[in-house]
Design a protein around this motif. Structure first.
Motif, PDB file in Angstrom:
ATOM      1  N   LEU A  18       0.837  -1.199   0.000  1.00 40.64           N
ATOM      2  CA  LEU A  18       0.000   0.000   0.000  1.00 40.64           C
ATOM      3  C   LEU A  18       0.873   1.250   0.000  1.00 40.64           C
ATOM      4  N   SER A  19       0.592   2.142  -0.939  1.00 40.28           N
ATOM      5  CA  SER A  19       1.219   3.469  -0.973  1.00 40.28           C
ATOM      6  C   SER A  19       0.155   4.505  -0.639  1.00 40.28           C
ATOM      7  N   VAL A  20       0.511   5.453   0.199  1.00 47.60           N
ATOM      8  CA  VAL A  20      -0.385   6.568   0.512  1.00 47.60           C
ATOM      9  C   VAL A  20       0.276   7.838  -0.013  1.00 47.60           C
ATOM     10  N   VAL A  21      -0.349   8.446  -1.018  1.00 48.47           N
ATOM     11  CA  VAL A  21       0.208   9.618  -1.694  1.00 48.47           C
ATOM     12  C   VAL A  21      -0.425  10.874  -1.112  1.00 48.47           C
ATOM     13  N   ILE A  22       0.416  11.806  -0.643  1.00 48.18           N
ATOM     14  CA  ILE A  22      -0.082  13.023  -0.004  1.00 48.18           C
ATOM     15  C   ILE A  22       0.593  14.247  -0.621  1.00 48.18           C
ATOM     16  N   PRO A  23      -0.092  14.980  -1.500  1.00 43.26           N
ATOM     17  CA  PRO A  23       0.468  16.240  -1.993  1.00 43.26           C
ATOM     18  C   PRO A  23       0.485  17.276  -0.863  1.00 43.26           C
ATOM     19  N   MET A  24       1.576  18.021  -0.753  1.00 42.13           N
ATOM     20  CA  MET A  24       1.711  18.989   0.338  1.00 42.13           C
ATOM     21  C   MET A  24       2.243  20.314  -0.187  1.00 42.13           C
ATOM     22  N   PHE A  25       1.617  21.379   0.257  1.00 41.27           N
ATOM     23  CA  PHE A  25       2.100  22.723  -0.035  1.00 41.27           C
ATOM     24  C   PHE A  25       1.871  23.593   1.195  1.00 41.27           C
ATOM     25  N   ASN A  26       2.953  23.955   1.859  1.00 37.44           N
ATOM     26  CA  ASN A  26       2.886  24.763   3.079  1.00 37.44           C
ATOM     27  C   ASN A  26       1.972  24.131   4.131  1.00 37.44           C
ATOM     28  N   GLU A  27       2.275  22.891   4.484  1.00 36.35           N
ATOM     29  CA  GLU A  27       1.464  22.145   5.455  1.00 36.35           C
ATOM     30  C   GLU A  27       2.208  21.948   6.774  1.00 36.35           C
ATOM     31  N   GLU A  28       3.088  22.863   7.112  1.00 35.70           N
ATOM     32  CA  GLU A  28       3.865  22.754   8.347  1.00 35.70           C
ATOM     33  C   GLU A  28       2.982  22.601   9.579  1.00 35.70           C
ATOM     34  N   GLU A  29       1.904  23.367   9.646  1.00 33.87           N
ATOM     35  CA  GLU A  29       1.041  23.332  10.826  1.00 33.87           C
ATOM     36  C   GLU A  29       0.224  22.048  10.911  1.00 33.87           C
ATOM     37  N   ALA A  30      -0.100  21.478   9.773  1.00 29.96           N
ATOM     38  CA  ALA A  30      -0.954  20.282   9.765  1.00 29.96           C
ATOM     39  C   ALA A  30      -0.173  18.985   9.937  1.00 29.96           C
ATOM     40  N   PRO A  32       1.976  17.596  12.240  1.00 32.22           N
ATOM     41  CA  PRO A  32       1.907  16.792  13.474  1.00 32.22           C
ATOM     42  C   PRO A  32       0.592  16.027  13.610  1.00 32.22           C
ATOM     43  N   ALA A  33      -0.524  16.690  13.327  1.00 37.07           N
ATOM     44  CA  ALA A  33      -1.818  16.015  13.422  1.00 37.07           C
ATOM     45  C   ALA A  33      -1.953  14.924  12.368  1.00 37.07           C
ATOM     46  N   LEU A  34      -1.442  15.182  11.170  1.00 40.61           N
ATOM     47  CA  LEU A  34      -1.504  14.181  10.107  1.00 40.61           C
ATOM     48  C   LEU A  34      -0.744  12.919  10.490  1.00 40.61           C
ATOM     49  N   VAL A  35       0.480  13.085  10.960  1.00 42.03           N
ATOM     50  CA  VAL A  35       1.288  11.921  11.344  1.00 42.03           C
ATOM     51  C   VAL A  35       0.660  11.201  12.531  1.00 42.03           C
ATOM     52  N   GLY A  36       0.117  11.973  13.474  1.00 38.82           N
ATOM     53  CA  GLY A  36      -0.487  11.369  14.654  1.00 38.82           C
ATOM     54  C   GLY A  36      -1.682  10.490  14.345  1.00 38.82           C
ATOM     55  N   ARG A  37      -2.386  10.776  13.265  1.00 36.58           N
ATOM     56  CA  ARG A  37      -3.552   9.962  12.896  1.00 36.58           C
ATOM     57  C   ARG A  37      -3.225   8.920  11.837  1.00 36.58           C
ATOM     58  N   LEU A  38      -2.348   9.280  10.888  1.00 35.83           N
ATOM     59  CA  LEU A  38      -2.091   8.383   9.765  1.00 35.83           C
ATOM     60  C   LEU A  38      -1.224   7.193  10.151  1.00 35.83           C
ATOM     61  N   ARG A  39      -0.150   7.419  10.901  1.00 38.36           N
ATOM     62  CA  ARG A  39       0.782   6.330  11.178  1.00 38.36           C
ATOM     63  C   ARG A  39       0.136   5.184  11.962  1.00 38.36           C
ATOM     64  N   PRO A  40      -0.644   5.444  13.037  1.00 34.31           N
ATOM     65  CA  PRO A  40      -1.280   4.311  13.728  1.00 34.31           C
ATOM     66  C   PRO A  40      -2.219   3.513  12.826  1.00 34.31           C
ATOM     67  N   VAL A  41      -2.895   4.205  11.918  1.00 31.30           N
ATOM     68  CA  VAL A  41      -3.808   3.506  10.997  1.00 31.30           C
ATOM     69  C   VAL A  41      -3.027   2.566  10.094  1.00 31.30           C
ATOM     70  N   LEU A  42      -1.940   3.047   9.508  1.00 30.20           N
ATOM     71  CA  LEU A  42      -1.167   2.227   8.575  1.00 30.20           C
ATOM     72  C   LEU A  42      -0.413   1.118   9.296  1.00 30.20           C
ATOM     73  N   ASP A  43       0.141   1.417  10.463  1.00 31.13           N
ATOM     74  CA  ASP A  43       0.818   0.372  11.238  1.00 31.13           C
ATOM     75  C   ASP A  43      -0.162  -0.726  11.644  1.00 31.13           C
ATOM     76  N   GLY A  44      -1.409  -0.325  11.902  1.00 30.27           N
ATOM     77  CA  GLY A  44      -2.412  -1.286  12.330  1.00 30.27           C
ATOM     78  C   GLY A  44      -2.887  -2.218  11.239  1.00 30.27           C
ATOM     79  N   THR A  45      -2.637  -1.894   9.979  1.00 27.44           N
ATOM     80  CA  THR A  45      -3.068  -2.768   8.884  1.00 27.44           C
ATOM     81  C   THR A  45      -2.217  -4.034   8.798  1.00 27.44           C
ATOM     82  N   GLY A  46      -0.981  -3.954   9.291  1.00 25.45           N
ATOM     83  CA  GLY A  46      -0.081  -5.097   9.173  1.00 25.45           C
ATOM     84  C   GLY A  46       0.443  -5.314   7.766  1.00 25.45           C
ATOM     85  N   GLU A  47       0.212  -4.347   6.883  1.00 22.15           N
ATOM     86  CA  GLU A  47       0.648  -4.448   5.498  1.00 22.15           C
ATOM     87  C   GLU A  47       1.950  -3.674   5.294  1.00 22.15           C
TER      88      GLU A  47
END
Length: 344
Positions: A18-30, A32-47
């Motif tokens: 699984l690849s998760v593609v995220i376009p980013m432009f000046n997303e410095e503020e977002a 921490p919240a993105l990583v805090g929600r996305l990483r547990p979801v992807l780690d939890g898939t076991g893929e």
């Protein structure tokens, strides 16, 4: 005995599910919240997975923070574009360089929930689908103006392009490797994926979700970009504007014919007072119709000219995953880090 040489790129791609593609432009503020929600979801898939963060020429510390995050998150991959090329171009770069058997596209503002990605992946596998759209059940977090304009946009696209375009489906979707290869084989030109992906005709399904408020920062789609997106959608996927020009010309001809009949009748009746007002109205009307038709023709000719130039829609300055597969711990002597590559 003959030794068979295998392309190390194939080994890397086969190791990523699984690849998760995220376009980013000046997303410095977002971030921490993105990583805090996305990483547990992807780690939890076991893929085995990778996160392809495409930095679209950000002016803030987005690229710097992503580089720091890679030290503790090996599945994170940074693809940096040389300049700001636009959201759809950044999305194109990410999809073209994704190595997974499936690729999900996600915006960094968390308006589309990453928690839906495992559900999309499970649906694609269980029903053997190549496309799973994330469809917004409601847009209560958007302003009334944006809800109305979005409704008009999707209504118009379904009328012009066809009913195969899912209503209220943006760029939150899951694509199979078959779709990714099909997209990559298309000519290099600006794409509107919310129309292009349905046009391909692959088996598809839908997952509904509630659209949330932007977690931080400012929207990257103000009114001006929304209008340009609508223009790209209409001109890129329909000849309706050309047909509209024909109808406008026909209507103008009928109006002029009516004015001619009126003028001849007035001349026959002897009422030949100077018709300055009617003359000016007729001239302005015909002139405006001609300019509209020329503008429509110019828009299409300009796009043909741009396509003939064959300039790439994006230019990659750095890809941290070009030499290593983070999920499989495989390395091969490929392009050195930071080597430029052209996309399309």
């Amino acid at each position: 005995m003959i030794d068979v040489l295998h392309d190390p790129t194939d080994q890397i791609e086969s190791a990523v599910e699984l690849s998760v593609v995220i376009p980013m432009f000046n997303e410095e503020e977002a971030l921490p919240a993105l990583v805090g929600r996305l990483r547990p979801v992807l780690d939890g898939t076991g893929e085995p997975y990778e996160v392809v963060a495409v930095d679209d020429g950000s002016k803030d510390r987005t690229a710097h923070l992503l580089t720091e995050l890679r030290a503790t998150w090996p599945q994170l991959r940074l693809v940096r574009l040389r300049r700001n090329s636009g959201h759809q171009a950044a999305l194109t770069a990410g999809l073209h360089h994704a190595r997974g058997h499936y690729a999900a596209s996600l915006d960094a503002d968390l308006q589309d929930p990453p928690e839906k990605i495992p559900e999309m992946l499970a649906l694609a596998r269980s029903r053997k689908l190549d496309i799973v759209y994330g469809v917004r059940a409601n847009r209560s977090t958007d302003t009334g103006f944006k809800r109305r304009t979005a409704g008009v946009y999707y209504w118009l696209m379904r009328r012009l392009v066809g009913n195969h375009v899912p209503a209220q489906a943006g760029d939150f979707r899951l694509l199979s490797r078959n779709v990714l290869d099909a997209l990559k084989a298309l000519p290099d030109q600006p794409q509107v994926y919310r129309l292009l992906v349905p046009w391909l005709g692959f088996p598809s399904g839908e997952v509904t979700y509630h659209r949330e408020e932007r977690v931080a920062g400012e929207t990257k789609y103000p009114l001006r970009k929304m209008v340009l997106l609508a223009l790209d959608s209409i001109v890129g996927f329909s000849v309706a504007p050309l047909r509209l020009a024909i109808w406008l010309g026909t209507f103008a001809f009928l109006v002029c014919l009516g004015v001619l009949v009126y003028t001849l009748a007035a001349y026959t009746a002897g009422d030949t007072a100077p018709g300055w007002t009617s003359l000016i109205i007729a001239v302005l009307f015909i002139g405006s119709v001609q300019l509209i038709c020329l503008g429509v023709l110019g828009e299409y000719i300009g796009r043909v000219y741009t396509a003939m130039q064959q300039r790439p829609t994006y230019y990659i300055g750095e890809d941290t995953g070009a030499a290593v597969a983070p999920t499989a711990s495989l390395a091969w002597p490929g392009p050195r880090r930071g080597q430029d590559s052209v996309g399309g």
